[in-house]
Design a protein around this motif. Structure first.
Motif, mmCIF file in Angstrom:
data_model
loop_
_atom_site.group_PDB
_atom_site.id
_atom_site.type_symbol
_atom_site.label_atom_id
_atom_site.label_comp_id
_atom_site.label_asym_id
_atom_site.label_seq_id
_atom_site.Cartn_x
_atom_site.Cartn_y
_atom_site.Cartn_z
ATOM 1 N N ASP A 66 -6.358 3.201 1.105
ATOM 2 C CA ASP A 66 -7.726 3.446 0.655
ATOM 3 C C ASP A 66 -8.428 4.430 1.593
ATOM 4 O O ASP A 66 -8.534 4.181 2.802
ATOM 5 N N SER A 68 0.827 -1.209 0.000
ATOM 6 C CA SER A 68 0.000 0.000 0.000
ATOM 7 C C SER A 68 0.859 1.254 0.000
ATOM 8 O O SER A 68 1.947 1.274 0.583
ATOM 9 N N LEU A 116 -11.300 3.016 3.738
ATOM 10 C CA LEU A 116 -10.847 2.239 4.890
ATOM 11 C C LEU A 116 -10.385 3.155 6.014
ATOM 12 O O LEU A 116 -10.734 2.945 7.182
ATOM 13 N N GLN A 119 -5.760 -8.766 7.738
ATOM 14 C CA GLN A 119 -6.825 -8.867 6.742
ATOM 15 C C GLN A 119 -6.342 -8.634 5.318
ATOM 16 O O GLN A 119 -7.076 -8.901 4.371
ATOM 17 N N LYS A 144 -5.799 -5.769 3.789
ATOM 18 C CA LYS A 144 -6.493 -4.642 3.150
ATOM 19 C C LYS A 144 -5.514 -3.540 2.753
ATOM 20 O O LYS A 144 -4.417 -3.431 3.292
ATOM 21 N N ASN A 145 -5.958 -2.708 1.819
ATOM 22 C CA ASN A 145 -5.175 -1.589 1.320
ATOM 23 C C ASN A 145 -5.341 -0.394 2.260
ATOM 24 O O ASN A 145 -6.364 0.279 2.245
ATOM 25 N N SER A 204 -5.829 -4.323 9.917
ATOM 26 C CA SER A 204 -6.406 -4.265 8.572
ATOM 27 C C SER A 204 -5.391 -4.682 7.511
ATOM 28 O O SER A 204 -5.715 -5.427 6.586
ATOM 29 N N TYR A 205 -4.173 -4.209 7.652
ATOM 30 C CA TYR A 205 -3.158 -4.488 6.644
ATOM 31 C C TYR A 205 -2.541 -5.876 6.799
ATOM 32 O O TYR A 205 -2.544 -6.680 5.867
#
Length: 136
Positions: free
Chosen positions: A64, A26, A67, A58, A60-61, A54-55
């Motif tokens: 974002d 990211s 997020l 999970q 995730k980006n 989150s990163y």
């Protein structure tokens, strides 16, 4: 990367933390700015914990905007105020100062911990590594 996550998972299992093996790198600039907002509001640790989860867990980006807003809102921060502060450049000087400090200490990987302006602990290290440096 696979070996790195295997090593991290081996160390973190005893704490109940699982790393997903991130295959997305990211752009963290906005996340760093949002962290500065959270720090200003006394919610840095809550924000950081959710960002980290989150990163790394999970996958995730964290670059974002949606997020970042969701994380902010989940810990009681005003997501609209946060975005306004990010957009107006309120925290850019904080990041510039951090970059200057990292350059001074020749930091080239994270995490890096500088202790007493003398010792550096680089990477995911054991608690024993920290104890050894702190005892010096």
């Amino acid at each position: 990367m696979e070996d790195m996550f295997k090593n991290i998972n081996n160390m973190s299992n005893k704490y109940g933390v699982k790393f997903s093996g991130v295959d997305l790198i990211s752009n963290t600039h906005l996340a760093l700015l949002a962290s500065e907002y959270a720090k200003e509001k006394g919610k840095f640790h809550e924000f950081h914990d959710k960002l980290f989860y989150s990163y790394f867990t999970q996958g995730k980006n964290i670059g974002d905007v949606g997020l970042l807003k969701s994380i902010a809102e989940s810990i009681g921060l005003n997501k609209d105020e946060m975005m306004k502060r990010l957009e107006d450049g309120s925290y850019e000087s904080n990041l510039a100062e951090a970059k200057k400090s990292a350059t001074h200490y020749e930091v080239n990987s994270t995490p890096t911990f500088i202790i007493n302006d003398k010792y550096a602990i680089v990477g995911a290290q054991s608690i024993e590594s920290f104890k050894n440096v702190l005892n010096k």
